[in-house]
Design a protein around this motif. Structure first.
Motif, PDB file in Angstrom:
ATOM      1  N   PRO A   1      17.930 -53.986 -34.965  1.00 41.55           N
ATOM      2  CA  PRO A   1      19.136 -53.152 -34.852  1.00 41.55           C
ATOM      3  C   PRO A   1      18.876 -51.665 -35.079  1.00 41.55           C
ATOM      4  CG  PRO A   1      19.106 -54.271 -36.958  1.00 41.55           C
ATOM      5  CD  PRO A   1      17.931 -54.793 -36.193  1.00 41.55           C
ATOM      6  N   PHE A   2      17.727 -51.304 -35.673  1.00 46.23           N
ATOM      7  CA  PHE A   2      17.509 -49.882 -35.975  1.00 46.23           C
ATOM      8  C   PHE A   2      16.425 -49.281 -35.093  1.00 46.23           C
ATOM      9  CE2 PHE A   2      18.515 -51.433 -40.543  1.00 46.23           C
ATOM     10  CZ  PHE A   2      19.856 -51.540 -40.219  1.00 46.23           C
ATOM     11  N   ALA A   3      16.123 -49.952 -33.984  1.00 50.90           N
ATOM     12  CA  ALA A   3      14.992 -49.516 -33.161  1.00 50.90           C
ATOM     13  C   ALA A   3      15.187 -48.111 -32.620  1.00 50.90           C
ATOM     14  CB  ALA A   3      14.783 -50.490 -32.009  1.00 50.90           C
ATOM     15  N   ALA A   4      16.432 -47.706 -32.386  1.00 51.65           N
ATOM     16  CA  ALA A   4      16.635 -46.449 -31.669  1.00 51.65           C
ATOM     17  C   ALA A   4      17.115 -45.306 -32.570  1.00 51.65           C
ATOM     18  CB  ALA A   4      17.623 -46.658 -30.524  1.00 51.65           C
ATOM     19  N   VAL A   5      17.091 -45.488 -33.881  1.00 48.09           N
ATOM     20  CA  VAL A   5      17.584 -44.393 -34.731  1.00 48.09           C
ATOM     21  C   VAL A   5      16.443 -43.707 -35.489  1.00 48.09           C
ATOM     22  CG1 VAL A   5      19.874 -45.412 -34.985  1.00 48.09           C
ATOM     23  CG2 VAL A   5      18.098 -45.928 -36.661  1.00 48.09           C
ATOM     24  N   ASP A   6      16.690 -42.491 -35.912  1.00 48.65           N
ATOM     25  CA  ASP A   6      15.646 -41.727 -36.581  1.00 48.65           C
ATOM     26  C   ASP A   6      15.389 -42.253 -37.988  1.00 48.65           C
ATOM     27  OD1 ASP A   6      17.307 -39.728 -38.571  1.00 48.65           O
ATOM     28  OD2 ASP A   6      18.430 -40.285 -36.772  1.00 48.65           O
ATOM     29  N   ALA A   7      14.297 -41.837 -38.542  1.00 45.30           N
ATOM     30  CA  ALA A   7      13.818 -42.366 -39.820  1.00 45.30           C
ATOM     31  C   ALA A   7      14.860 -42.236 -40.922  1.00 45.30           C
ATOM     32  CB  ALA A   7      12.538 -41.640 -40.231  1.00 45.30           C
ATOM     33  N   GLN A   8      15.482 -41.072 -40.995  1.00 48.73           N
ATOM     34  CA  GLN A   8      16.441 -40.811 -42.055  1.00 48.73           C
ATOM     35  C   GLN A   8      17.653 -41.743 -41.913  1.00 48.73           C
ATOM     36  OE1 GLN A   8      16.329 -38.857 -44.635  1.00 48.73           O
ATOM     37  NE2 GLN A   8      18.469 -39.215 -45.234  1.00 48.73           N
ATOM     38  N   THR A   9      18.178 -41.809 -40.714  1.00 49.55           N
ATOM     39  CA  THR A   9      19.329 -42.683 -40.466  1.00 49.55           C
ATOM     40  C   THR A   9      18.947 -44.132 -40.723  1.00 49.55           C
ATOM     41  OG1 THR A   9      19.953 -41.148 -38.727  1.00 49.55           O
ATOM     42  CG2 THR A   9      21.118 -43.240 -38.780  1.00 49.55           C
TER      43      THR A   9
ATOM     44  N   ASP B   1       9.888 -41.799 -35.213  1.00 48.91           N
ATOM     45  CA  ASP B   1       8.963 -42.215 -36.264  1.00 48.91           C
ATOM     46  C   ASP B   1       8.105 -41.005 -36.631  1.00 48.91           C
ATOM     47  OD1 ASP B   1       6.778 -43.164 -37.704  1.00 48.91           O
ATOM     48  OD2 ASP B   1       6.862 -45.129 -36.718  1.00 48.91           O
ATOM     49  N   ILE B   2       8.303 -40.492 -37.837  1.00 47.00           N
ATOM     50  CA  ILE B   2       7.649 -39.241 -38.214  1.00 47.00           C
ATOM     51  C   ILE B   2       6.145 -39.418 -38.340  1.00 47.00           C
ATOM     52  CG2 ILE B   2       7.469 -37.559 -40.092  1.00 47.00           C
ATOM     53  CD1 ILE B   2      10.583 -38.122 -40.366  1.00 47.00           C
TER      54      ILE B   2
END
Ligand SMILES: Nc1ncnc2c1ncn2[C@@H]1O[C@H](COP(=O)(O)OP(=O)(O)OP(=O)(O)O)[C@@H](O)[C@H]1O
Ligand SMILES: Nc1ncnc2c1ncn2[C@@H]1O[C@H](COP(=O)(O)OP(=O)(O)OP(=O)(O)O)[C@@H](O)[C@H]1O
Ligand SMILES: [Mg+2]
Ligand SMILES: [Mg+2]
Lengths: 265, 300, 257, 253, 265
Positions: free
Chosen positions: A163-171, E196-197
């Motif tokens: 479910p989190f494949a497309a969001v940035d690290a922080q989010t 991914d940073i």
């Protein structure tokens, strides 16, 4: 008491008239209120497994039981976040309508719906975009809408496919904590597919490692980290590093094992 | 609605409403005149004229009782009768003028066409309004009488309005038309080489008013009254050709100049049984029917 | 944007009119049979002052609208049911295939038999012809539902009715609207044909009378009216589309970026 | 397989049986017993008529239909791609589409001749054009944007993506056009035909040969079924991927 | 010499008749043969930026120049991997045809095409699935097909939008190395969007950090790690950790800055 039982599950697809054995044999149970992460190489059959659990796909053999009853169609009280988040949102509805629609099916009253939708949307940081259509959102935002829809539904079993494949690290970190807090608050049973091993160890009480195709359970890793977790301290825990390394090795091994072709160039 | 509105029934005030299927062409001018002159009203009839495109639509409607009466060309009636449809002719419709070259129907060719007489039509392409009907049998007869072989004609079916255009374009060599297209074609320079109605029989009966046997036997008095009024109308039309031309404007869109120039049919009150027999013979000869209908049954 | 669209459309119509003005004037076709567009327009203007013409137009529109409405409701309902129940789809396919191509014109003798030249004759023909247009489009539309979207709905426990309303309908909507446009045109064609051939009162009957009187310009003027009704109906459908399908790639792409 | 055959014939058999029973003792002139109709069917159609009427009709139908298919898809793609072209042509196309063929036929005949097959082929093509054209336009307009962007950025010709992507909807139109082709085949033969199935049916109707007229309606229906079967095979092949895709994801439940 | 110049780029969308300022002002250049990673919060405008570079979207103001020429349509020799990988594959083609199709456009000879396709497919580990259709593949496999298509194309500029979002950790590492090896071998210019940073720092020579919407360049971080990188040693490099931490802070700051709503629940 186990809510979910997967027994001898096997799935063979037909591809160009040839059988393709995706899942050979999967057997495991999930207790009520457990949070289980599933990892495995790409193409292992994680999505296939989830679709069987969600009652959307008929297994070739074996069965899935939910609360002791055999799953033959989409069971009541289960929410699914699909890997193809873009296609699972209804383009003719706004963000709000997408989240609200299942609640109407659940016959929630209008004010309750409103509150639940607002809460879920602000939890994923999309309250401002409530009247946009999915195709007016970025990929990560679309995925967050799908997540908001699932949590607003307040399911008893929550099934999430990367479910989190497309969001940035922080989010991503925020959403991880969101899932854990919902899980603790509502005592919901969660099956969570991810390809991020850190995420699997951070989130789960157990990590199911799947082998390469034809798929079996390689190992059922128990995550013996304290129940109270937070991004900084848990991730710097020594046991976290150990578990992480262990799972990583397993996945690596899984991939080597029956890998179709190995990368070269 | 009450029985008042039901066509075919006699209402409380003694008037009977009748639905009559007609084709909006010259031939039926008398019935329009009769209504205008009040002949039908005198008989206690109130006609509701239903415009249809041809006998093929009117006959079934009359048989099934949708219309009480209808107008159709004679050959269609003969075919229907020989197929076992129980029809009953009520009144005469219209007849040929009997003057070749000055009839309301004829065969036209382009001005410079090599076709000079009916016999020349053999081996040619001829446009006709309806295949296997009154127009083909009469053209065939005229060609045969002129010494030609009608079986060599290749007929093509076209609607009357398109026949002059098809002839002018050279798509066909000749075409059989009726008024007002006969006048229109002549005004465009075409020649009339045969008057198929007049040359078949000087008094050729072309169309008639009819009803179903069933209606005729159940409503003999209504039919009788209609026949009386119709005869009056036919006579009036024959006697007042100007009135007949005038009434055309009420149910057709023929341009005024053309209206003045068209040749009107004859509207005798008596049915010319003899010429009906001729048409029946021709229909049998050309294979339109397999056996002749009983004319005494069909005609009044 | 909207107005420039309309402008372009009018331009297109003008171009067509110009072609039909030039063809007869240049002598490429015989003007006895195809008068110049300006002459048709003159007759058209005459028509507008004719009360019989307006009555006929009303009759035609009424017959057409009623037939279309019946066909739409029946077609969408039947299509949705048949399309979403595989067994039904399987068992009706061959019958639909058989009944569909039977030309509605071949039914003319039958309807004359039953209704004569009353408006019901035209209604039956219109419904019969338009129904297939809608039905087939709906069947295709229902088959086009995105499986992921359907699975999503199913896993969230949408009821059958709710899936029909919230998933099936929006997916099939573009198809239904295409069906509507096809059906509207076919319905108009059948209404006019029925009026022309059977003599049901309406514009078609006027055309028939004009034709059999050799009144060529008037015939064309009436035909133009029929065509313009078609254009009007289509713009109506387009308007509907812009409102109902604003989320669809076909419509949203036209919004200026 | 057997199940599919049963499914295909079950409802027709029931309907035919009903027809048979309801008309068995019919004395109505217009509703002859089905038995009588079937009795005259072979004599009416399978002798001389097969060559002189059925063959020319089918030939005209196929030629007209194929022309419509080629023109409809080509023009549909062009119009679907270009909003300007669409705005320019749409009202005119709608205008001609709304004109009933019976009144359009004389105009076509003026250009294509009153006799002979050309004007009939054009009539058929013109009528079939609309469903194909409209569906193609809609299909093209509905193609997934990501797919289009992909094609554009790899510099693929647009039609190579648009045609298959709009394929399912084009097929819907082509299918619909097929039955319209049969209708127009009949209508075109009402005007200026000396042969053909439609012309024969009308001839039967005019000469009140009612059982023969019914056989004509049956033959037209059978022709429609036959054409649609052929079409289905073609569609099956052309859209195999689409069916596979939908079936695969639906194999579910 | 700079291949790509983005100058004063701005993009404002219309959403429900209200303007939505996605990108406010972006200016940067990319030299020939550089590998630049772009990171930024979800919804920042990364995809929007890539679509402008790929000539698929017209900027509201400013411009993109490629080799000194203003981009007005898709430029020659550029390959794009879309974020919506599933929707960017042609469902009517097999995996092989999907990869081969652009090469036909490039007029490669048949044997050359065959070799290029086979090489690319085996590089992403999908040679065995060459005759499957995209919808017969798992999400990660679909994404790898899109990657194979781009690398088989041998572009001079390669633009990738979160290309590894759907693959497992192990495969991801392999694909990262694949991208670097191709980049070094073919001297291609790469713009790589990721959330991914670690990946951004591991892959890039520079990392462009975008702010939240309305978007500007927050910082252009130069990655001064040795050119020879490998998963174990580079990632354990002290400088790597520093850079990683720096970028992470930037993204966190970007998110906080103009965040629509912050997660709560
Ligand atoms: N409809 C289908 N037809 C044929 N084969 C299929 C189909 N769907 C999936 N497969 C095959 O089954 C296997 C498992 O697919 P699945 O989608 O379950 O993998 P996954 O574990 O979810 O992978 P990922 O992490 O990449 O999403 C793959 O090899 C895939 O090619
Ligand atoms: N077609 C559109 N109409 C209106 N707004 C849009 C449209 N496309 C994108 N946006 C908006 O523009 C902003 C930037 O979107 P974009 O897709 O470029 O983000 P992104 O950086 O790629 O995000 P992610 O990492 O989640 O994919 C978002 O707020 C989005 O809602
Ligand atoms: Mg998957
Ligand atoms: Mg994006």
């Amino acid at each position: 008491m186990s809510v979910l039982e997967v027994a001898g599950l096997a799935k063979t697809y037909q591809r160009n008239r040839k059988p393709l054995e995706a899942i050979r044999e999967l057997t495991f149970t999930v207790d009520a209120g457990q949070l289980v992460c599933v990892v495995g190489p790409s193409g292992a059959g994680k999505t296939t497994l989830l679709r069987c659990i969600a009652g959307l796909l008929e297994p070739t053999s074996g069965e899935v039981r939910l609360n002791g009853e055999k799953v033959t169609g989409p069971p009541r009280g289960m929410a699914v976040v699909f890997q193809e988040y873009g296609r699972s949102l209804f383009p003719w509805m706004t963000v709000r309508q997408n989240v609200e629609r299942p609640l109407i099916e659940k016959r929630l009253s209008k004010p309750d719906r409103r509150a639940a939708v607002d809460e879920a949307l602000s939890a994923v940081g999309l309250l401002d975009s409530h009247d946009a259509h999915p195709w007016q959102l970025s990929g990560g935002m679309q995925q967050r809408v799908a997540i908001a829809r699932a949590i607003a539904y307040q399911p008893s079993v929550l099934v999430m496919d990367e479910p989190f494949a497309a969001v940035d690290a922080q989010t991503r970190a925020e959403l991880e904590d969101l899932v854990r807090s919902i899980w603790q608050r509502l005592n919901v049973t969660i099956v969570f597919v991810t390809h991020d091993i850190d995420e699997a160890v951070y989130l789960g009480q157990r990590v199911l490692v799947l082998s390469n195709r034809p798929t079996v359970v390689l190992e059922d890793v128990t995550v013996d980290l304290p129940a109270e977790r937070d991004q900084i301290s848990t991730r710097s825990h020594a046991r976290f590093a150990e578990l992480r390394a262990h799972v990583y090795r397993l996945v690596q091994q899984a991939k080597k094992g029956l890998r179709e072709t190995s990368p070269t160039l | 609605g009450g029985s008042d509105d039901e066509p075919g029934q006699t209402g409380a005030d003694g008037t009977t409403k009748l639905s009559v299927g007609v084709i909006p062409i010259l031939d039926v001018a008398p019935i329009y005149l009769g209504i205008e002159q009040g002949f039908f009203k005198e008989q206690g009839l109130e006609l509701e004229l239903q415009k249809a495109q041809g006998g093929a639509a009117i006959v079934p409607a009359v048989v099934s009782g949708q219309y009480q009466l209808g107008y159709s060309n004679t050959t269609s009636l003969l075919i229907a009768a020989s197929q076992g449809l129980s029809l009953k002719v009520v009144a005469n419709g219209n007849n040929s003028t009997g003057e070749p070259g000055k009839d309301f129907g004829g065969v036209v060719v382009p001005e410079n066409s090599p076709i000079r007489s009916a016999a020349d039509l053999a081996g040619k392409r001829v446009a006709i309004n309806t295949l296997q009907n009154i127009n083909t049998t009469t053209v065939n007869k005229v060609v045969r009488d002129d010494g030609g072989d009608p079986s060599k004609i290749s007929y093509t079916e076209l609607a009357f309005p398109e026949i002059p255009a098809a002839v002018a374009n050279g798509d066909v060599d000749a075409g059989q038309v009726v008024e007002p297209f006969l006048t229109i074609a002549q005004q465009q320079g075409m020649r009339v080489i045969a008057s198929n109605f007049a040359q078949t029989d000087p008094k050729l009966n072309v169309g008639m008013y009819f009803t179903s046997q069933q209606y005729a036997s159940q409503n003999a008095d209504v039919v009788e009254k209609f026949a009386t009024a119709m005869k009056q109308s036919l006579n009036y039309a024959d006697d007042n050709p100007e009135a007949a031309r005038e009434i055309l404007s009420s149910y057709t869109e023929i341009e005024p100049e053309i209206r003045e120039a068209v040749t009107l049919p004859q509207w005798p009150e008596q049915i010319d049984t003899n010429s009906v027999q001729v048409l029946s013979d021709l229909a049998l000869q050309d294979g339109l029917i397999e056996e002749q209908p009983d004319l005494t049954e069909l005609l009044p | 944007m909207r107005s420039s669209r309309t402008g372009l459309g009018l331009l297109g119509l003008l171009l067509v009119a110009a072609v039909f003005e030039v063809l007869p004037r240049a002598g490429l076709v015989n003007r006895d049979y195809l008068p110049p567009a300006s002459e048709m327009a003159g007759k058209l203007a005459e028509l507008l002052g004719d009360s019989a013409f307006w009555t006929a137009t009303g009759q035609t529109l009424r017959g057409w609208g009623a037939g279309l409405a019946v066909a739409m409701v029946a077609g969408v309902a039947a299509g949705a049911v048949i399309g979403s129940v595989p067994v039904l789809r399987e068992f009706t396919a061959s019958t639909i295939e058989f009944l569909r191509p039977i030309p509605s014109v071949a039914l003319i003798p039958l309807v004359v038999l039953i209704y004569g030249s009353r408006p019901e004759s035209a209604l039956v023909l219109v419904v019969y012809a338009a129904l297939w247009q809608v039905l087939v489009q709906v069947l295709y539309g229902v088959a086009d539902v995105d499986p992921v979207a359907r699975d999503t709905a199913r896993s969230y426990g949408f009821s059958k009715l709710s899936i029909a309303r919230n998933i099936l309908l929006p997916t099939a909507l573009p198809y239904i609207l295409t069906g509507f446009r096809l059906a509207a045109a076919v319905a108009l064609i059948l209404e006019i044909t029925a009026e022309l051939v059977i003599g049901v009162p309406g514009l078609g009957q006027l055309i028939g009378v004009a034709q059999s009187s050799g009144a060529v310009p008037r015939t064309y003027a009436l035909v133009i009216v029929v065509g313009l009704i078609g254009v009007f109906v289509n713009s109506l459908a387009r308007m509907l589309e812009r409102r109902l399908l604003h989320w669809h790639p076909s419509v949203r792409r036209e919004v200026p970026a | 397989m057997i199940r599919r055959i049963v499914a295909a014939v079950a409802l027709p058999v029931v309907l035919i049986a009903l027809w048979w029973l309801l008309t068995a003792n019919s004395t109505s002139y217009f509703w002859p017993p089905l038995a009588d109709i079937l009795k005259v069917l072979p004599d009416t159609w399978f002798g001389e008529r097969a060559r002189t009427d059925i063959a020319p009709s089918i030939a005209r139908l196929l030629i007209g239909y194929l022309c419509a298919l080629v023109i409809g898809v080509a023009a549909g793609v062009a119009i679907g791609i270009s909003p300007v072209l669409r705005a320019l042509t749409e009202p005119s196309l709608e205008f001609f589409r709304a004109i009933p063929p019976p009144v359009l036929v004389p105009v076509i005949a003026l250009f294509a001749g009153y006799t002979g097959s050309l004007s009939k082929v054009i009539t058929i093509a013109l009528g079939c054009l609309w469903p194909i054209l409209l569906n193609t336009v809609e299909g093209v307009r509905g193609v997934d944007e990501v797919l289009l962007d992909t094609a554009r950025s790899y510099r693929l010709p647009r039609h190579s993506v648009i045609l298959p992507a709009a394929g399912p909807q084009i097929a819907a139109g082509a299918r619909q056009a097929l039955s319209i082709a049969v209708i127009l085949m009949v209508i075109s033969e009402l005007f200026g035909a000396s042969n053909g199935i439609g012309a024969s049916v009308v001839q039967f109707q005019r000469s009140f040969a009612v059982p023969q007229m019914w056989t004509g309606i049956i033959v037209l229906g059978l022709l429609g079924v036959l054409l649609s079967l052929i079409f289905r095979v073609a569609e099956h092949r052309a859209l195999a991927w689409y069916r596979g895709w939908r079936d695969a994801e639906r194999a579910s439940r």
